[in-house]
Design an enzyme around this catalytic site. Structure first.
Site, PDB file in Angstrom:
ATOM      1  CD  GLU A  26      26.557  33.012  25.046  1.00 38.12           C
ATOM      2  OE1 GLU A  26      27.208  32.190  25.715  1.00 38.12           O
ATOM      3  OE2 GLU A  26      26.088  34.053  25.525  1.00 38.12           O
ATOM      4  CG  ASN A  71      25.992  35.795  30.168  1.00 36.66           C
ATOM      5  OD1 ASN A  71      25.277  35.148  30.925  1.00 36.66           O
ATOM      6  ND2 ASN A  71      27.273  36.005  30.426  1.00 36.66           N
ATOM      7  CG  ASN A 171      22.084  31.972  30.279  1.00 36.27           C
ATOM      8  OD1 ASN A 171      22.460  30.801  30.356  1.00 36.27           O
ATOM      9  ND2 ASN A 171      22.905  33.000  30.475  1.00 36.27           N
ATOM     10  CD  GLU A 172      25.236  31.761  33.815  1.00 38.72           C
ATOM     11  OE1 GLU A 172      25.693  32.913  33.784  1.00 38.72           O
ATOM     12  OE2 GLU A 172      25.956  30.745  33.782  1.00 38.72           O
ATOM     13  CE1 TYR A 243      31.742  27.272  31.198  1.00 43.93           C
ATOM     14  CE2 TYR A 243      30.350  28.681  32.559  1.00 43.93           C
ATOM     15  CZ  TYR A 243      30.588  28.030  31.359  1.00 43.93           C
ATOM     16  OH  TYR A 243      29.683  28.138  30.330  1.00 43.93           O
ATOM     17  CD  GLU A 291      26.364  28.343  30.287  1.00 41.78           C
ATOM     18  OE1 GLU A 291      27.420  28.869  30.664  1.00 41.78           O
ATOM     19  OE2 GLU A 291      25.348  28.985  29.956  1.00 41.78           O
ATOM     20  CD  GLN A 348      29.645  29.109  24.502  1.00 44.77           C
ATOM     21  OE1 GLN A 348      29.605  29.337  23.309  1.00 44.77           O
ATOM     22  NE2 GLN A 348      29.271  30.026  25.404  1.00 44.77           N
TER      23      GLN A 348
HETATM   24  O1  AHR Z   1      29.581  30.139  28.381  1.00 41.73           O
HETATM   25  C1  AHR Z   1      29.955  31.459  28.623  1.00 41.73           C
HETATM   26  C2  AHR Z   1      28.979  32.168  29.531  1.00 41.73           C
HETATM   27  O2  AHR Z   1      29.056  31.599  30.806  1.00 41.73           O
HETATM   28  C3  AHR Z   1      27.528  32.056  29.179  1.00 41.73           C
HETATM   29  O3  AHR Z   1      27.120  33.011  28.263  1.00 41.73           O
HETATM   30  C4  AHR Z   1      26.844  32.287  30.501  1.00 41.73           C
HETATM   31  O4  AHR Z   1      25.611  31.601  30.578  1.00 41.73           O
HETATM   32  C5  AHR Z   1      27.851  31.798  31.518  1.00 41.73           C
HETATM   33  O5  AHR Z   1      28.056  32.728  32.511  1.00 41.73           O
END
Ligand code: AHR
Length: 498
Positions: A26, A71, A171-172, A243, A291, A348
């Site tokens: 990103e 994001n 995205n999200e 995450y 992700e 990432q």
């Molecule tokens: O990977 C970091 C961020 O985590 C990304 O930009 C977003 O999609 C997620 O919240």
């Protein structure tokens, strides 16, 4: 402790889609700038790409890379990143409160993907932009020639279309932090219309709709359902993001999060299939876990960062040994769901919550985090067919889940005549692991490695942590025995005749 695993070459979960081992880069922190692109670095090639990073990425063999966000994409104008570099605008990146120079853009990304041997997963901005931008981008990338956007691509140096197959539609969009955040209904409708336009330009594209940004989000569940109610026929995949952290410094709870990950996937499969049934559809929606990782070590430092700088040190988690164990366990979980999870992106790739870190100068110029090792092994050897595991394993009780002490899975790679077994031992004691492989003749151990013996909070800046040989593996008929070290990640490759 004792644990057993039985597999049979004829009892398959599914073929493993190679794109399961994708990653993500990103415009964020030093992921692009000072990560993959740094024209003034001593290893930079003619395009300004760091060759030391290219070499490291090639070791991970990532087949697919999601770009440009995250994001970031929800405030991004892709046209800012094309054409002569000296004419590209410098912009505010509102997502990460940074300055974006646009010196790296679409053409650079495609070229870099070719150099590392990956295919792109291109995300379109559904936050501040929408249908028109998305269909123009598909035309720019995939239409051969003779139209405004395709000829602009040719003018910018790419005669042949990029032929990008996989596209993330936003995205999200469920997250209120997202620029242009929408309700599930608004987003579902927009995906329906955007996907229609994108597929009218190129009917061969595969589209990923945003699922929830994590399964704790309050709209989780109803979000997936509503989005699919609106766009089931238009998209091919639904995304999942997750995450994990260990703010509580509780090893047992932390390593137990793979159960949470497993449940999350099963639930999204169930929701997708409920919509399928309600629609009397013959089509199956597969999942893109685009992700996934551990993310928390850097959060305090990020809060203290000065805003509006270029390539700030953001999300630079330094991963420790326990993180590698969880990442290995999450990878095993993805293999267990290989029938439905077809795309995965470790989030990432470089510098930002990443397996690969760079120093801007000095040595080592690139270093591998602890999580590099399990990911490298699954991405290289987690190929072929995932075999249905039958396990007998003691468990422990975490707050919300009963957690097996041993996570394991075997894959059969007929091209290489190999069965490869991945195992995480979450116990603080040695474990006698015994495995039977039916419908195959076991010839010899090709390789057996372990990642073991480190303090759970040891990190790898000095590059002293490495894989070692696992010497306790023996074949006896169709059985394999091994003594697994406490808290260890293990891989065993066996040459077989089916
Ligand atoms: O990977 C970091 C961020 O985590 C990304 O930009 C977003 O999609 C997620 O919240």
């Amino acid at each position: 402790m004792k644990a057993t695993l039985s597999v049979d070459l004829t009892n398959e979960i599914s073929e493993i889609d190679p794109r399961l081992w994708g990653s993500f880069t990103e415009h964020l922190g030093r992921s692009i700038y000072e990560g993959i692109y740094q024209p003034n670095h001593e290893t930079a090639d003619e395009d300004g790409f760091r060759e030391d990073v290219i070499e490291a990425v090639k070791k991970l063999k990532v087949p697919l890379i999601r770009y440009p966000g995250g994001n970031f994409v929800s405030g991004y104008n892709w046209q800012d990143g094309i054409g002569p570099k000296d004419q590209r605008p410098v912009r505010l990146d509102l997502a990460w409160r940074s300055v974006e120079t646009n010196q790296f853009g679409l053409h650079e990304f495609i070229k870099w993907c070719q150099k590392v041997g990956a295919t792109p997963d291109m995300a379109v901005n559904l936050g501040t932009r929408g249908i028109d931008e998305a269909r123009n981008l598909v035309e720019y990338c995939n239409f051969p020639k003779g139209t405004y956007w395709s000829d602009l691509r040719r003018k910018n140096g790419a005669e042949d279309p990029f032929n990008i197959k996989v596209w993330s539609v936003g995205n999200e969009m469920d997250g209120d932090w997202q620029i242009g955040h929408q309700t599930a209904h608004e987003y579902g409708r927009l995906v329906h219309e955007t996907a229609k336009a994108m597929k009218l330009v190129d009917p061969t594209v595969e589209l990923v709709a945003c699922g929830s940004s994590n399964h704790q989000n309050e709209t989780y569940g109803s979000w997936e359902e509503t989005v699919l109610e609106n766009a089931y026929d238009d998209v091919d995949y639904l995304s999942l993001h997750q995450y994990y952290d260990n703010f509580d410094d509780n090893l047992a709870e932390f390593l137990g999060k793979s159960v949470d990950f497993d449940n999350f996937i099963s639930e999204v499969v169930a929701i997708s299939d409920a919509v399928k049934a309600r629609k009397h559809s013959k089509k199956q929606i597969n999942l893109a876990f685009d992700e996934w990782n551990v993310w928390y070590h850097s959060m305090g430092a990020d809060d203290a960062q000065e805003p509006w700088t270029q390539a700030p040190h953001l999300l630079e988690d330094h991963y420790d040994f326990e993180d590698a164990l969880l990442v290995g366990s999450l990878a095993i979980t993805l293999l267990k769901h290989a029938d439905r999870v077809k795309i995965g992106c470790l989030a990432q790739l470089v510098n930002v919550i990443a397996p690969i870190m760079t120093n801007t100068e000095g040595t080592p110029s690139v270093w591998y985090q602890t999580i590099f090792y399990p990911f490298m092994q699954v991405s290289n050897y987690g190929q072929g067919v995932a075999l249905t595991p039958t396990q007998t394993v003691p468990t422990y009780q975490a707050k919300n889940y009963e957690v097996p002490y041993i996570d394991s899975i075997a894959v059969y790679n007929s091209d290489m005549d190999e069965v490869v077994v991945f195992i995480v031992n979450k116990a603080k004691e040695q474990t006698e692991f015994s495995m039977s492989i039916d419908s195959a003749q076991l010839n010899q151990i090709v390789e057996a490695t372990q990642f073991a013996g480190y303090d759970i909070h040891q990190t790898n800046e000095d590059q002293s942590m490495t894989l070692e040989s696992l010497k306790t593996v023996h074949i006896d008929g169709n059985h394999i025995d091994a003594q697994l070290e406490p808290l260890s990640w293990n891989m065993i490759r066996i040459n077989v005749k089916a």
